[in-house]
Design an enzyme around this catalytic site. Structure first.
Site, PDB file in Angstrom:
ATOM      1  N   CYS A   1       6.192  27.892 -57.458  1.00  0.00           N
ATOM      2  CA  CYS A   1       5.447  28.138 -58.693  1.00  0.00           C
ATOM      3  C   CYS A   1       6.279  27.723 -59.893  1.00  0.00           C
ATOM      4  O   CYS A   1       7.401  28.203 -60.060  1.00  0.00           O
ATOM      5  CB  CYS A   1       5.049  29.602 -58.816  1.00  0.00           C
ATOM      6  SG  CYS A   1       4.100  29.912 -60.317  1.00  0.00           S
TER       7      CYS A   1
ATOM      8  N   THR B   1       1.831  22.315 -58.575  1.00  0.00           N
ATOM      9  CA  THR B   1       1.627  21.570 -59.819  1.00  0.00           C
ATOM     10  C   THR B   1       2.907  20.886 -60.298  1.00  0.00           C
ATOM     11  O   THR B   1       4.010  21.280 -59.941  1.00  0.00           O
ATOM     12  CB  THR B   1       1.139  22.512 -60.921  1.00  0.00           C
ATOM     13  OG1 THR B   1       2.050  23.612 -60.999  1.00  0.00           O
ATOM     14  CG2 THR B   1      -0.253  23.029 -60.626  1.00  0.00           C
TER      15      THR B   1
ATOM     16  N   GLY C   1      -3.753  18.489 -54.444  1.00  0.00           N
ATOM     17  CA  GLY C   1      -3.364  17.868 -55.708  1.00  0.00           C
ATOM     18  C   GLY C   1      -4.386  16.843 -56.156  1.00  0.00           C
ATOM     19  O   GLY C   1      -4.449  15.749 -55.615  1.00  0.00           O
TER      20      GLY C   1
END
Lengths: 247, 303
Positions: free
Chosen positions: B131, B194, B244
């Site tokens: 994260c 991300t 993604g």
């Protein structure tokens, strides 16, 4: 919430930087004034959340301000064009709490959702007072429309070019009312919170990812726990709000 | 008839389409829109030991073909998830789910995974060791092979469930980190989380996001995710979940050709709430148009 295609029937400038967008489509998922829609725009990844000014069985009216590339793009669209909307988002205002003589407070583009609420409450026979605040006369809108509902309308502009000179809280001085509803920029909401004498509801804005409660992008802390502005709001009760300066 | 079934670390999926963690909550909002049982599985919102409010707002910024979030793992905590979210979801979703577990320490990961291990509803544990939004003392375990190995090895001891490590693209050599996870006992690798990104507001001349930086996702990152899946497919022998920027049936197939056994759909859920349903409906037709009879036969075919 539903995802619907709406057709633009009108998209016109009604005050400086303020547009009214009239849309035709399926409104069955709308449940209360003060809810919002999330608009998909060509070439933009995130939808644009815009509060509903008012709605009926087949149409939605939005009033929005051009503040960035997305709203400017929206302003360039014409009647006949189609928009992809998520409809019926958020909780909206609770009219059952209004009492006999509610005070409705709207500032800038935040006056828009107050209009539908005003229409509903006056139609219910409530003795409605509306306090509207704008920067100047050329940014003021819907003063006649509010008046036409039968509500008593008080107007304030920061530069004194229309109504009394000052903020919306100056227009509220000395009023008596059973309950209040407020929508506008954060500094206005904080000033209203300091000025009001009854319980009431505030409608908030926040940057959103989804607009329907999935992403937790717009969470805020309240006295009743964490709330998503998009799903558990945008309308919060006065008694549960933790104002930013008090956190 | 096109066969969309895949087998993911022993979990038989009707199709490879799985909403990605953090974009689907615990399913409730989407259960109002369509029958969740059409999904291959669901990757639940990232869960930690303690309840977390997450980062201050604004947490969201728009980008070209994507968005940045800095939600910061807001979640009600593992106990609440087990006591309330899982039973509520079970009423509308009868398949096994993927639990996404986050943490600030190896202890926190093992604590949560030991609890998740006892839940029959959980088919796979996805370790969020990547994260980008945890700063206050938290570390990104997926930043280096040693730390990735440590957390996966520790969790391996407390659960027999299939264990997937979710990796960060913000590293020099993602294949090396994937190998470390495989060595530590991971049953699969999920990639990518991300990309660390930023936007600056021209009016305030400050970062849009309160936390300054956040995780960049959306269609713009699909090529980065594909590249990572392609590289890791050649480095490990365990199955991969590709995630993604996926927002179409074509993207799903592309991800599988790169080496993914299953595919997670993330940011697209937020802007097109029916996207997973639409992808699942389109998949057989798109397979037909490319002469693909069975999805499980195209995994890694680009190599």
């Amino acid at each position: 919430m539903t995802q619907e295609i709406f057709e633009i029937t009108e998209n016109c400038l009604i005050a400086r930087g303020i547009y009214r967008l009239h849309l035709l489509g399926n409104t069955t998922s709308m449940g209360a004034q003060g809810q919002f829609v999330n608009i998909r725009l060509e070439g933009k990844f995130l939808r644009r959340p815009i509060s509903v000014c008012c709605y009926d069985n087949e149409s939605i009216t939005l009033i929005y301000k051009t503040v960035g590339a997305g709203t400017c793009q929206l302003a360039s669209m014409h009647a006949g064009e189609k928009l992809d909307l998520l409809v019926g988002l958020g909780n909206g205002f609770d009219t059952a709490k209004s009492g006999p003589s509610p005070l409705l407070i709207g500032g800038g583009v935040g006056a828009a959702p107050i209009y539908g609420l005003c229409r509903d409450l006056t139609a219910q026979g409530k003795n409605v007072t509306v306090a509207l605040g704008f920067n100047s006369a050329d940014e003021a809108y819907y003063v006649d429309e509010f008046t036409a509902t039968g509500a008593q309308v008080l107007l304030a502009t920061a530069d004194g070019s229309a109504g009394i000179r000052g903020f919306v809280t100056d227009a509220m001085t000395g009023l008596e009312y059973s309950y209040f509803y407020a929508c506008g920029p954060m500094p206005m909401l904080e000033a209203v919170n300091a000025a009001v004498s009854t319980d009431g509801q505030f409608s908030f804005e926040e940057r959103m990812g989804c607009g329907f409660g999935a992403c937790m992008g717009c969470s805020c802390k309240t006295l009743t726990g964490s709330k998503r502005i998009c799903k558990d709001g945008p309308v919060l009760e006065k008694g549960e709000i933790l104002w930013p300066t008090h956190e | 008839m096109a066969d969309t079934r895949v087998s993911l670390a022993g979990l038989e999926l009707d199709n490879p389409v799985i909403p990605a963690s953090g974009t689907f909550g615990f399913g409730h909002e989407f259960a109002e829109l369509y029958d969740l049982n059409i999904l291959g599985s669901i990757a639940l919102k990232g869960t930690t030991r303690e309840p977390r409010f997450g980062n201050p707002t604004p947490r969201i910024a728009e980008c070209t073909a994507g968005m940045i979030n800095s939600v910061g793992l807001q979640n009600p905590g593992i106990e609440h998830v087990i006591a309330h979210e899982l039973p509520t979801l079970a009423r509308v979703f009868r398949k096994k789910v993927i639990a996404n577990i986050g943490g600030f320490s190896v202890d926190e990961f093992t604590y949560c995974c030991a609890l998740a291990d006892k839940q029959g509803q959980i088919g796979i544990i996805e370790l969020n060791i990547s994260c980008p939004n945890l700063h206050c003392g938290g570390m990104n375990f997926a930043a280096a092979p040693d730390s990735a190995y440590k957390v996966v090895a520790a969790v391996r001891k407390v659960t027999a469930k299939p264990l997937f490590a979710k990796l960060s693209p913000n590293v020099t050599d993602i294949a090396e980190i994937a190998r470390a996870c495989e060595d530590a006992g991971a049953d699969g690798i999920c990639l990518i989380n991300t990309l660390l990104g930023m936007r600056i507001d021209l009016r305030s001349q400050k970062p849009v996001i309160s936390n300054k930086m956040g995780g960049f996702s959306g269609p713009a990152i699909l090529p980065v995710a594909l590249r990572a899946v392609y590289q890791v497919y050649e480095a490990v022998s365990v199955p991969l979940i590709g995630v993604g920027g996926v927002s179409s049936a074509q993207d799903v197939i592309e991800m599988m050709l790169a080496g993914a056994t299953a595919v997670e759909v993330g940011a697209a859920n937020l802007t097109q709430p029916y996207i997973c349903r639409d992808i699942i409906e389109a998949l057989p037709h798109v397979m037909d148009s490319y002469g693909i009879g069975s999805l499980s036969e195209i995994i890694g075919k680009a190599h």
